[in-house]
Design a protein around this motif. Structure first.
Motif, mmCIF file in Angstrom:
data_model
loop_
_atom_site.group_PDB
_atom_site.id
_atom_site.type_symbol
_atom_site.label_atom_id
_atom_site.label_comp_id
_atom_site.label_asym_id
_atom_site.label_seq_id
_atom_site.Cartn_x
_atom_site.Cartn_y
_atom_site.Cartn_z
ATOM 1 N N LEU A 57 0.851 -1.196 0.000
ATOM 2 C CA LEU A 57 0.000 0.000 0.000
ATOM 3 C C LEU A 57 0.883 1.241 0.000
ATOM 4 C CD1 LEU A 57 -2.813 1.314 0.187
ATOM 5 C CD2 LEU A 57 -2.685 1.057 2.658
ATOM 6 N N ALA A 58 1.872 1.261 0.880
ATOM 7 C CA ALA A 58 2.781 2.414 0.957
ATOM 8 C C ALA A 58 3.605 2.552 -0.324
ATOM 9 C CB ALA A 58 3.699 2.271 2.163
ATOM 10 N N LEU A 59 4.208 1.448 -0.781
ATOM 11 C CA LEU A 59 5.061 1.509 -1.973
ATOM 12 C C LEU A 59 4.287 1.948 -3.213
ATOM 13 C CD1 LEU A 59 7.260 -1.697 -1.523
ATOM 14 C CD2 LEU A 59 7.947 0.698 -1.186
ATOM 15 N N SER A 60 3.061 1.490 -3.323
ATOM 16 C CA SER A 60 2.261 1.834 -4.494
ATOM 17 C C SER A 60 1.778 3.284 -4.439
ATOM 18 C CB SER A 60 1.069 0.880 -4.597
ATOM 19 O OG SER A 60 0.291 1.205 -5.713
ATOM 20 N N MET A 114 -1.932 -3.853 -2.823
ATOM 21 C CA MET A 114 -1.975 -3.217 -4.145
ATOM 22 C C MET A 114 -3.416 -2.903 -4.540
ATOM 23 S SD MET A 114 1.033 -5.092 -6.303
ATOM 24 C CE MET A 114 1.035 -6.726 -5.585
ATOM 25 N N GLY A 115 -4.350 -3.756 -4.130
ATOM 26 C CA GLY A 115 -5.759 -3.495 -4.408
ATOM 27 C C GLY A 115 -6.274 -2.289 -3.637
ATOM 28 N N PHE A 116 -5.866 -2.155 -2.378
ATOM 29 C CA PHE A 116 -6.265 -0.997 -1.581
ATOM 30 C C PHE A 116 -5.678 0.287 -2.157
ATOM 31 C CE2 PHE A 116 -6.246 -4.029 2.247
ATOM 32 C CZ PHE A 116 -7.631 -4.192 2.233
ATOM 33 N N SER A 117 -4.483 0.203 -2.725
ATOM 34 C CA SER A 117 -3.777 1.413 -3.162
ATOM 35 C C SER A 117 -4.506 2.137 -4.285
ATOM 36 C CB SER A 117 -2.351 1.069 -3.595
ATOM 37 O OG SER A 117 -2.353 0.328 -4.778
ATOM 38 N N ASN A 118 -5.176 1.402 -5.167
ATOM 39 C CA ASN A 118 -5.920 2.050 -6.244
ATOM 40 C C ASN A 118 -6.970 2.990 -5.670
ATOM 41 O OD1 ASN A 118 -4.534 0.756 -8.280
ATOM 42 N ND2 ASN A 118 -5.939 -0.967 -8.324
ATOM 43 N N TYR A 119 -7.674 2.518 -4.663
ATOM 44 C CA TYR A 119 -8.709 3.334 -4.023
ATOM 45 C C TYR A 119 -8.092 4.562 -3.370
ATOM 46 C CZ TYR A 119 -12.316 4.644 -0.642
ATOM 47 O OH TYR A 119 -13.224 5.339 0.110
ATOM 48 N N LEU A 120 -7.021 4.370 -2.605
ATOM 49 C CA LEU A 120 -6.401 5.480 -1.888
ATOM 50 C C LEU A 120 -5.789 6.491 -2.855
ATOM 51 C CD1 LEU A 120 -5.799 6.743 0.819
ATOM 52 C CD2 LEU A 120 -3.727 5.355 0.954
ATOM 53 N N SER A 129 2.079 15.628 0.108
ATOM 54 C CA SER A 129 2.394 15.111 1.439
ATOM 55 C C SER A 129 1.335 14.091 1.823
ATOM 56 C CB SER A 129 2.417 16.256 2.452
ATOM 57 O OG SER A 129 2.571 15.745 3.753
ATOM 58 N N ILE A 130 1.678 12.815 1.684
ATOM 59 C CA ILE A 130 0.649 11.782 1.882
ATOM 60 C C ILE A 130 0.969 10.810 3.011
ATOM 61 C CG2 ILE A 130 -0.140 11.880 -0.506
ATOM 62 C CD1 ILE A 130 1.516 9.352 -1.011
ATOM 63 N N ILE A 131 2.072 11.007 3.713
ATOM 64 C CA ILE A 131 2.475 10.052 4.746
ATOM 65 C C ILE A 131 1.420 9.958 5.843
ATOM 66 C CG2 ILE A 131 4.240 9.463 6.450
ATOM 67 C CD1 ILE A 131 5.135 9.136 3.533
ATOM 68 N N ALA A 132 0.960 11.100 6.361
ATOM 69 C CA ALA A 132 -0.036 11.097 7.442
ATOM 70 C C ALA A 132 -1.350 10.482 6.967
ATOM 71 C CB ALA A 132 -0.259 12.515 7.965
ATOM 72 N N PHE A 137 -5.225 6.068 6.859
ATOM 73 C CA PHE A 137 -6.013 5.138 6.058
ATOM 74 C C PHE A 137 -5.700 3.697 6.454
ATOM 75 C CE2 PHE A 137 -6.723 2.581 2.190
ATOM 76 C CZ PHE A 137 -8.032 2.912 1.904
ATOM 77 N N ASN A 138 -4.413 3.410 6.640
ATOM 78 C CA ASN A 138 -3.988 2.057 7.002
ATOM 79 C C ASN A 138 -4.518 1.671 8.390
ATOM 80 O OD1 ASN A 138 -2.689 -0.232 6.014
ATOM 81 N ND2 ASN A 138 -0.874 0.193 7.208
#
Length: 194
Positions: A57-60, A114-120, A129-132, A137-138
């Motif tokens: 999720l993070a890498l994608s 990877m499936g969750f990442s598309n949504y996010l 700035s997407i770390i927070a 989300f996680n």
């Protein structure tokens, strides 16, 4: 703090969304072979899955890896099929099989992330700035996952300890039902790969 609660809510709502029931099915069948008294094993299993999907999720989302959406959408029900079949075929798992299940949960978590990442990614847009937001989300995903695990273990407890259904019968029923649903899901998503 407002952004945290927003992305936290989006995370748990995403995993508990009945339109994306594939993740619900996976978590159910993953912990469906355990009873409440085996909560430590379930905790390790779910943690392995969490670690896996957190990584991808993070890498994608951070654009370190790029995914083929139709392939991931096909692989997700395939992970459910394999987990269901494993439950059915291993009526009495041995110690090394339990450890293998943890590794499988970790690996399958990579695919689900990877499936969750598309949504996010669609929610974040071009935000720099997407770390927070990713973290919130996680955490929300994990909260939703805990709800699914708790629900599955409560149903298991009621059926096994109160209604007195044999544990294997419950495992076989749940795993067979989920196997059938995921087989249809995989077949429906196969055409997008061809």
């Amino acid at each position: 703090m407002q952004d945290f609660s927003l992305y936290f809510q989006l995370g748990w709502q995403h995993i508990l969304d009945w339109h994306g029931y594939d993740h619900i099915l996976f978590v159910m069948v993953l912990c469906g072979t355990y009873s409440i008294s085996e909560w430590k094993k379930v905790l390790i299993l779910v943690t392995a899955f969490t670690v896996g999907h957190s990584i991808t999720l993070a890498l994608s989302v951070l654009n370190y890896i790029h995914i083929n959406t139709p392939l991931v959408e096909f692989l997700i029900p395939l992970t459910i099929l394999i987990t269901s079949a494993s439950n059915i075929l291993n009526k009495k798992p041995r110690r090394n099989e339990v450890q293998f299940k943890y590794m499988l949960a970790l690996f399958f978590g990579l695919i689900h992330g990877m499936g969750f990442s598309n949504y996010l990614k669609t929610i974040l847009g071009k935000s720099s700035s997407i770390i927070a937001e990713l973290f919130a989300f996680n955490v929300g995903l994990e909260f939703g996952q805990v709800i699914i695990v708790a629900g599955t273990l409560i149903v298991s407890f009621i059926l096994i300890w109160i209604i007195k259904i044999r544990k294997w019968d419950w495992t076989f029923f749940l795993s067979s039902a989920v196997f059938g649903i995921s087989l249809v899901m995989a077949a429906e998503r196969l055409h997008a790969l061809l």
